[in-house]
Design a protein around this motif. Structure first.
Motif, PDB file in Angstrom:
ATOM      1  N   LYS A 185     -11.681  18.016  -9.572  1.00 31.30           N
ATOM      2  CA  LYS A 185     -11.593  19.176 -10.468  1.00 31.30           C
ATOM      3  C   LYS A 185     -12.714  20.177 -10.257  1.00 31.30           C
ATOM      4  O   LYS A 185     -12.475  21.390 -10.184  1.00 31.30           O
ATOM      5  N   ASN A 186     -13.943  19.673 -10.204  1.00 26.86           N
ATOM      6  CA  ASN A 186     -15.064  20.623 -10.130  1.00 26.86           C
ATOM      7  C   ASN A 186     -15.038  21.434  -8.836  1.00 26.86           C
ATOM      8  O   ASN A 186     -15.336  22.624  -8.836  1.00 26.86           O
ATOM      9  N   ILE A 230      -3.317  25.147 -13.815  1.00 28.32           N
ATOM     10  CA  ILE A 230      -2.251  24.204 -13.444  1.00 28.32           C
ATOM     11  C   ILE A 230      -2.767  23.220 -12.402  1.00 28.32           C
ATOM     12  O   ILE A 230      -2.525  22.007 -12.499  1.00 28.32           O
ATOM     13  N   ALA A 231      -3.501  23.716 -11.421  1.00 26.98           N
ATOM     14  CA  ALA A 231      -4.021  22.832 -10.364  1.00 26.98           C
ATOM     15  C   ALA A 231      -5.002  21.807 -10.934  1.00 26.98           C
ATOM     16  O   ALA A 231      -5.069  20.665 -10.474  1.00 26.98           O
ATOM     17  N   LEU A 232      -5.766  22.217 -11.957  1.00 27.40           N
ATOM     18  CA  LEU A 232      -6.714  21.274 -12.571  1.00 27.40           C
ATOM     19  C   LEU A 232      -5.970  20.207 -13.366  1.00 27.40           C
ATOM     20  O   LEU A 232      -6.341  19.030 -13.359  1.00 27.40           O
ATOM     21  N   GLU A 233      -4.930  20.625 -14.042  1.00 24.65           N
ATOM     22  CA  GLU A 233      -4.155  19.729 -14.902  1.00 24.65           C
ATOM     23  C   GLU A 233      -3.282  18.783 -14.078  1.00 24.65           C
ATOM     24  O   GLU A 233      -3.174  17.602 -14.373  1.00 24.65           O
ATOM     25  N   GLU A 234      -2.666  19.347 -13.039  1.00 20.99           N
ATOM     26  CA  GLU A 234      -1.740  18.565 -12.195  1.00 20.99           C
ATOM     27  C   GLU A 234      -2.172  18.722 -10.739  1.00 20.99           C
ATOM     28  O   GLU A 234      -1.655  19.562 -10.019  1.00 20.99           O
ATOM     29  N   PRO A 235      -3.121  17.907 -10.292  1.00 19.25           N
ATOM     30  CA  PRO A 235      -3.685  18.089  -8.944  1.00 19.25           C
ATOM     31  C   PRO A 235      -2.635  18.032  -7.831  1.00 19.25           C
ATOM     32  O   PRO A 235      -2.852  18.579  -6.758  1.00 19.25           O
ATOM     33  N   ASN A 236      -1.517  17.350  -8.080  1.00 15.70           N
ATOM     34  CA  ASN A 236      -0.487  17.217  -7.046  1.00 15.70           C
ATOM     35  C   ASN A 236       0.632  18.242  -7.205  1.00 15.70           C
ATOM     36  O   ASN A 236       1.720  18.062  -6.674  1.00 15.70           O
ATOM     37  N   THR A 338     -12.836  27.757 -19.015  1.00 14.73           N
ATOM     38  CA  THR A 338     -11.597  26.970 -19.033  1.00 14.73           C
ATOM     39  C   THR A 338     -11.507  26.062 -17.808  1.00 14.73           C
ATOM     40  O   THR A 338     -10.997  24.950 -17.879  1.00 14.73           O
ATOM     41  N   LEU A 339     -11.991  26.563 -16.667  1.00 16.02           N
ATOM     42  CA  LEU A 339     -11.950  25.769 -15.433  1.00 16.02           C
ATOM     43  C   LEU A 339     -13.033  24.695 -15.415  1.00 16.02           C
ATOM     44  O   LEU A 339     -13.122  23.914 -14.470  1.00 16.02           O
ATOM     45  N   GLY A 340     -13.883  24.683 -16.457  1.00 15.94           N
ATOM     46  CA  GLY A 340     -14.934  23.667 -16.530  1.00 15.94           C
ATOM     47  C   GLY A 340     -16.167  24.015 -15.717  1.00 15.94           C
ATOM     48  O   GLY A 340     -16.992  23.143 -15.408  1.00 15.94           O
TER      49      GLY A 340
END
Lengths: 387, 387
Positions: A185-186, A230-236, A338-340
């Motif tokens: 994520k980071n 979306i990419a952070l929530e659902e990496p795949n 939001t992206l951390g």
């Protein structure tokens, strides 16, 4: 719109399983390969095995330079050049993110330079030729896969410098979004901040007549804002990873900056942070950018901020220009949160100590940017406000 | 997003006086030039004199193929190939708009083909090689200056066909917006309709996961809508001409269609109109497009029309989807009217007589488009509604 000479020669093979084209593409340019990569991540996801299987099946001999760090060091470049000379390498293949690719670029150009490759970064040496380069991308961030720029660090001199030359543009890059599924994520978040920052550097400009470029820039920003969470929530999520990956290349391959000046602000500041503290590039950009925006907001720049707010964040165009601009800047900051991503220098262990040193270093060659040129005092204020 | 192989090798020299780079660019690829152009317009604006002066100053010998028509004919191509053989030509330079450039492309490829060049257009012959091509653009419309496609007409068979091959991509194109100052209003308008139609053909698609491409497409459409009326009102407005010129290249060079299908609807229909009635391509497109939009609007397509209305025309996203879609289609039609473009087939002297013939010809190889595939009956209805 300013005059420009457009050339984006890199071929892109985009999508699932495009790695199958690797051998035929290499053989167009060379036959003895130096494979360059970073740590173990390409082994973990099976990409390393897949690549060397393809090379072995097609009898392409290869040697390896591994352990290229984030903020790649000139020492790795020197080792790579030695390997090229020792093994009559005629093709350089980078597998990884921007750091690996940047290292490969300077290896390729440094191979033909008789002195130390750092000379090429500081303008002491001349680019004469370069080995052909191919890349397999594993991180959507720097856009190095489709541009001629290398950013290399020299810890001995506390320098992190960028240098571009057409000879360093990759011949081809393989962009398979599934290779980014495992990016944590980071790093995903830092990559998005990096992409957006590349767009900002072109977008916030006084060349307002470059209308089509500005609308294209907004398209890339909207893509990052839409797919980042979306990419952070659902990496795949293939769709999210694919759009971010292609956005990363388009953000800096020249499409957005041809017809404008290429005089950057936030990147040179961040390079000092990374040079002195070795922090993640995208993290540094996310911290600095909103403060830079606040600092340069004034009567001469407010209109561009208004466009940004209205066209990218969907703000009401009938509000007061400054109100729109300030909301747009807040939205940018909130988006990074939001992206951390960290929002202060202290949170990445940077304190007041070297701020002045870094501000002076960032502006050593003169003011930064053409939107609202900033000098060392401006940079110092921006850094202080970001503490 | 679909997999794609991206390659846009054409170099662009954009802006005022970039023609100065012509000799050095030609000499990179060849030394004996066939100069291809249309009527007298390039002489009227002094471009012809400027180009041959540069060729003479640098001792580059050249021969000429002039009189290439709009909707260029295969006969011109044959003459061009003969000239190439007779004078050992090794470089083809097109000066003009899309018709001239398309003619040059097939001359370049036909030179290496032993049979009649029309064979290459109908798939009977194979592309084996092509002479290198350069272009100096004088009309923002077809995008031929940066793509590998040629559209050629054969009056003997009433065919107007498009064919693409990487060998026909120009090596370089010189885009100086001042060369378009003298383009008359009706041709400027037709060019804008052509650019927008290229964008529509990529944008209206079921590959909704190609988000970044869709936002980029909207950027090009907004540019046309913003600058179209300005260019008509002030023909010498550099900013307007520059943005339209660059938009024309970006609309069809692949940027908007990579990652999507390239299965077109309106263009193949219009090619029949031009084949049978020799009308201006962009005019035919402006007449047909709104009727095609109305015809394919349905539950499966309404969402894309909604995006079009909201993102391009600034319509209220909270309205009913169909209401937004219908308003967006009306806006498109009104915009073409604002540009002074004809809105009916009868106004360009096309009556009912050959509608069925043309509908059958347009769909001879199967249905058109992937957004909402249309067959000969659909095309006939669209043509009838456009009468």
């Amino acid at each position: 719109m300013l005059n420009f000479d457009y050339s984006i020669p890199t071929k892109i093979f985009f999508g699932k399983d495009q790695i199958q084209k690797l051998p035929e593409q290499i053989l167009e340019f060379g036959s003895r390969v130096l494979l360059i990569y970073g740590g173990g991540s390409i082994k973990k996801i099976g990409l390393y095995d897949q690549a060397i299987k393809l090379l072995r099946e097609t009898n392409i001999p290869f040697w390896e330079l591994s352990g290229v760090d984030p903020n790649p060091k000139i020492e790795s470049v020197r080792r790579g050049i030695d390997l090229c000379h020792n093994h009559q390498i005629d093709f350089v293949l980078a597998i990884g993110g921007g750091s690996t690719i940047d290292c490969a670029k300077l290896v390729a150009a440094g191979y033909y330079y008789s002195g130390d490759p750092w000379d090429l970064m500081i303008g002491k040496g001349q680019f004469e030729n370069a080995l052909p380069i191919g890349t397999i991308l594993t991180l959507a961030a720097t856009g190095s896969e489709m541009d001629p720029i290398a950013v290399i660090s020299n810890p001995e001199t506390n320098q992190k410098l960028g240098m571009g030359h057409p000879l360093m543009a990759p011949k081809f890059s393989i962009l398979d979004p599934t290779y980014t599924y495992s990016v944590p994520k980071n790093q995903t978040a830092a990559g998005i901040a990096d992409i957006m920052s590349h767009v900002f550097e072109a977008y916030f400009s006084n060349i307002k007549s470059a209308y089509v470029q500005n609308r294209l820039a907004e398209a890339i920003l909207k893509t990052c804002i839409h797919y980042g969470p979306i990419a952070l929530e659902e990496p795949n999520n293939y769709e999210a990873r694919a759009n971010l990956m292609w956005a990363s290349s388009l953000a800096i391959n020249g499409l957005l900056s041809y017809g404008k000046m290429r005089k950057w602000s936030c990147h040179p500041i961040e390079h000092e942070l990374s040079a002195y503290y070795d922090i993640t590039h995208g993290v540094g950009l996310a911290i600095i950018t909103p403060h830079w925006m606040e600092h340069v907001l004034e009567d001469s720049t407010v209109e561009v901020f208004k466009n940004y707010g209205v066209n990218v964040w969907g703000l009401n165009p009938n509000e007061d220009n400054y109100a729109i601009a300030r909301t747009a800047i807040s939205k940018t900051k909130e988006f990074f949160i939001t992206l951390g991503l960290p929002t202060t220098l202290r949170s990445v262990n940077i304190d007041e100590e070297k701020l002045k040193l870094m501000a002076d270093a960032a502006t050593k060659k003169g003011t930064l940017g053409e939107f609202r040129p900033i000098n060392n005092q401006d940079v110092l204020q921006i850094l202080k406000s970001a503490l």
